[in-house]
Design a protein around this motif. Structure first.
Motif, PDB file in Angstrom:
ATOM      1  N   UNK A  74      -5.971  -2.122   2.536  1.00 24.44           N
ATOM      2  CA  UNK A  74      -4.539  -2.299   2.767  1.00 24.44           C
ATOM      3  C   UNK A  74      -3.781  -2.370   1.438  1.00 24.44           C
ATOM      4  N   UNK A  75      -4.385  -2.999   0.432  1.00 25.38           N
ATOM      5  CA  UNK A  75      -3.756  -3.036  -0.896  1.00 25.38           C
ATOM      6  C   UNK A  75      -3.617  -1.619  -1.453  1.00 25.38           C
ATOM      7  N   UNK A  76      -4.653  -0.798  -1.279  1.00 27.81           N
ATOM      8  CA  UNK A  76      -4.577   0.598  -1.732  1.00 27.81           C
ATOM      9  C   UNK A  76      -3.544   1.365  -0.923  1.00 27.81           C
ATOM     10  N   UNK A  77      -3.452   1.090   0.381  1.00 34.86           N
ATOM     11  CA  UNK A  77      -2.471   1.766   1.225  1.00 34.86           C
ATOM     12  C   UNK A  77      -1.053   1.456   0.754  1.00 34.86           C
ATOM     13  N   UNK A  78      -0.787   0.197   0.432  1.00 38.49           N
ATOM     14  CA  UNK A  78       0.535  -0.166  -0.071  1.00 38.49           C
ATOM     15  C   UNK A  78       0.855   0.578  -1.361  1.00 38.49           C
ATOM     16  N   UNK A  79      -0.155   0.757  -2.210  1.00 42.27           N
ATOM     17  CA  UNK A  79       0.054   1.489  -3.463  1.00 42.27           C
ATOM     18  C   UNK A  79       0.296   2.975  -3.220  1.00 42.27           C
ATOM     19  N   UNK A  80      -0.185   3.491  -2.090  1.00 44.93           N
ATOM     20  CA  UNK A  80       0.024   4.912  -1.779  1.00 44.93           C
ATOM     21  C   UNK A  80       1.468   5.207  -1.404  1.00 44.93           C
ATOM     22  N   UNK A  81       2.198   4.187  -0.965  1.00 46.05           N
ATOM     23  CA  UNK A  81       3.604   4.312  -0.560  1.00 46.05           C
ATOM     24  C   UNK A  81       3.775   5.255   0.633  1.00 46.05           C
ATOM     25  N   UNK A  83       3.862   5.450   4.607  1.00 49.31           N
ATOM     26  CA  UNK A  83       4.011   4.507   5.711  1.00 49.31           C
ATOM     27  C   UNK A  83       2.929   4.686   6.770  1.00 49.31           C
ATOM     28  N   UNK A  84       2.454   5.914   6.987  1.00 46.57           N
ATOM     29  CA  UNK A  84       1.399   6.129   7.972  1.00 46.57           C
ATOM     30  C   UNK A  84       0.084   5.516   7.486  1.00 46.57           C
ATOM     31  N   UNK A  85      -0.216   5.678   6.217  1.00 48.18           N
ATOM     32  CA  UNK A  85      -1.436   5.078   5.653  1.00 48.18           C
ATOM     33  C   UNK A  85      -1.356   3.558   5.723  1.00 48.18           C
ATOM     34  N   UNK A  86      -0.190   3.002   5.415  1.00 52.11           N
ATOM     35  CA  UNK A  86      -0.010   1.551   5.495  1.00 52.11           C
ATOM     36  C   UNK A  86      -0.237   1.075   6.928  1.00 52.11           C
ATOM     37  N   UNK A  87       0.316   1.802   7.894  1.00 55.01           N
ATOM     38  CA  UNK A  87       0.110   1.433   9.293  1.00 55.01           C
ATOM     39  C   UNK A  87      -1.345   1.526   9.700  1.00 55.01           C
ATOM     40  N   UNK A  88      -2.018   2.578   9.257  1.00 57.72           N
ATOM     41  CA  UNK A  88      -3.420   2.774   9.620  1.00 57.72           C
ATOM     42  C   UNK A  88      -4.301   1.664   9.066  1.00 57.72           C
ATOM     43  N   UNK A  89      -4.063   1.275   7.819  1.00 54.83           N
ATOM     44  CA  UNK A  89      -4.884   0.208   7.239  1.00 54.83           C
ATOM     45  C   UNK A  89      -4.498  -1.157   7.778  1.00 54.83           C
ATOM     46  N   UNK A  90      -3.249  -1.331   8.189  1.00 50.85           N
ATOM     47  CA  UNK A  90      -2.865  -2.575   8.853  1.00 50.85           C
ATOM     48  C   UNK A  90      -3.630  -2.707  10.168  1.00 50.85           C
ATOM     49  N   UNK A  91      -3.762  -1.606  10.869  1.00 52.24           N
ATOM     50  CA  UNK A  91      -4.552  -1.602  12.111  1.00 52.24           C
ATOM     51  C   UNK A  91      -5.998  -1.997  11.832  1.00 52.24           C
ATOM     52  N   UNK A  92      -6.576  -1.431  10.777  1.00 51.07           N
ATOM     53  CA  UNK A  92      -7.960  -1.754  10.428  1.00 51.07           C
ATOM     54  C   UNK A  92      -8.103  -3.233  10.075  1.00 51.07           C
ATOM     55  N   UNK A  93      -7.151  -3.747   9.304  1.00 57.34           N
ATOM     56  CA  UNK A  93      -7.208  -5.163   8.923  1.00 57.34           C
ATOM     57  C   UNK A  93      -7.048  -6.064  10.147  1.00 57.34           C
ATOM     58  N   UNK A  94      -6.169  -5.670  11.074  1.00 54.45           N
ATOM     59  CA  UNK A  94      -5.983  -6.469  12.294  1.00 54.45           C
ATOM     60  C   UNK A  94      -7.245  -6.461  13.142  1.00 54.45           C
ATOM     61  N   UNK A  95      -7.899  -5.312  13.248  1.00 53.14           N
ATOM     62  CA  UNK A  95      -9.172  -5.240  13.965  1.00 53.14           C
ATOM     63  C   UNK A  95     -10.186  -6.207  13.350  1.00 53.14           C
ATOM     64  N   UNK A 113       3.276  -4.493  11.336  1.00 52.28           N
ATOM     65  CA  UNK A 113       3.103  -3.100  10.920  1.00 52.28           C
ATOM     66  C   UNK A 113       3.788  -2.152  11.896  1.00 52.28           C
ATOM     67  N   UNK A 114       3.699  -2.449  13.204  1.00 53.96           N
ATOM     68  CA  UNK A 114       4.376  -1.606  14.189  1.00 53.96           C
ATOM     69  C   UNK A 114       5.892  -1.645  13.987  1.00 53.96           C
ATOM     70  N   UNK A 115       6.444  -2.817  13.710  1.00 55.11           N
ATOM     71  CA  UNK A 115       7.877  -2.935  13.448  1.00 55.11           C
ATOM     72  C   UNK A 115       8.267  -2.155  12.197  1.00 55.11           C
ATOM     73  N   UNK A 116       7.385  -2.135  11.216  1.00 52.88           N
ATOM     74  CA  UNK A 116       7.615  -1.373   9.983  1.00 52.88           C
ATOM     75  C   UNK A 116       7.731   0.127  10.275  1.00 52.88           C
ATOM     76  N   UNK A 117       6.984   0.595  11.267  1.00 57.31           N
ATOM     77  CA  UNK A 117       7.003   2.022  11.600  1.00 57.31           C
ATOM     78  C   UNK A 117       8.134   2.403  12.552  1.00 57.31           C
ATOM     79  N   UNK A 118       8.688   1.446  13.270  1.00 53.73           N
ATOM     80  CA  UNK A 118       9.669   1.746  14.314  1.00 53.73           C
ATOM     81  C   UNK A 118      10.856   2.577  13.831  1.00 53.73           C
TER      82      UNK A 118
END
Length: 290
Positions: A74-81, A83-95, A113-118
């Motif tokens: 998730x830290x790497x996803x945030x660095x990628x900037x 939003x889809x990658x951030x959402x995907x890794x947020x899902x993984x972290x939540x799992x 994360x879902x609100x971030x994508x809305x």
């Protein structure tokens, strides 16, 4: 071709040819070596490599290690900037949080994360819709495991709406998201909320041939659990044996299927096929009988 881009493409190629630890090492090296657009792509690859690690660790019941891998991803996803990658890794972290019993935190992370994508759902890509819907599936499952029926219903409805917008089963960003996977989660949520009869009604007739084998087998395990709770042992065992044909390792080593077979063996006069399956699993029930 610029040599730096050549090297990044080499990292992508190695993703299909090396072991996961080596892949993570290569990705981390790339994040240190590149900046700008290439650096963001390197962070994206690093995020997805850690997501893969978290997935495997979760299936091996290494929840704490899965959380570590997912949080680094998730830290790497945030660095990628992205939003889809951030959402995907947020899902993984939540799992990963749900796997260690942190249901409220899992739901909170996935919902945020879902609100971030809305705001981006006006003209969504299939990848965005799949990640968004999958985040709500995580929320629904975490809520059900926390005995929060109302919240589970709310999130599953949102996931259902996203699946209908997507229009078909898919596997964008390895989510297996679509109408069938939403129904699979409805089955699991019904079991978690103690409604085995509803789980059977949804799960038993469901055609899962359009989703990846992992999802097909997991659904079969969940349906078998519901059948066993309804004391339909022969049907539960038949469902597991059918799943073993297409995903033998998943059936034999998943904690839920092993627990189910162990339970069947403790019942009076367990079926011979259950004993044979237990031998392939290396499973023995507790108690003096064995």
């Amino acid at each position: 071709m610029p040599p730096r881009l050549q090297s990044l493409r080499t990292v992508r190629w190695r993703a299909a040819t090396v072991s996961l630890p080596h892949l993570i090492h290569d990705c981390l090296t790339a994040t240190e070596a590149y900046d700008g657009d290439e650096g963001r792509r390197a962070h994206t690859m690093t995020a997805y490599a850690h997501q893969l690690a978290a997935l495997f660790l979760t299936k091996l019941s290494e929840g704490d290690l899965a959380w570590t891998a997912a949080s680094r991803g998730l830290a790497a996803a945030n660095a990628s900037q992205d939003h889809v990658v951030i959402g995907s890794l947020s899902r993984s972290a939540a799992h990963s949080l749900a796997a260690i019993g942190e249901y409220a935190q899992a739901r909170g992370l996935a919902a945020t994360a879902a609100q971030f994508l809305e705001p981006r759902l006006g003209k969504p890509t299939p990848q965005l819709l799949s990640v968004y819907g999958s985040l709500h599936l995580v929320c629904a499952l975490a809520a059900a495991r926390n005995d929060d029926r109302a919240s589970a219903d709310t999130h599953i409805a949102e996931a259902d709406a996203a699946a209908q917008r997507l229009g078909a089963d898919g596997n964008h960003l390895w989510t297996a998201f679509g109408p069938t996977n939403v129904s699979i989660h409805k089955t699991t949520i019904a079991i978690e909320l103690g409604d085995a009869q509803r789980a059977i009604a949804i799960g038993a007739p469901l055609d899962t041939s359009t989703v990846p084998v992992e999802r097909q087998v997991r659904h079969a395990i969940e349906t078998a659990r519901a059948l066993a709770r309804w004391n339909r042992i022969d049907d539960a065992l038949a469902t597991l044996l059918d799943a073993e044909v297409i995903g033998p390792d998943q059936v034999r080593y998943h904690r839920l299927s092993r627990d189910l077979v162990r339970d069947i063996l403790t019942r009076p006069r367990p079926p011979r096929l259950a004993v044979e399956l237990s031998d392939r699993m290396g499973v023995r029930p507790e108690g003096p009988r064995w």
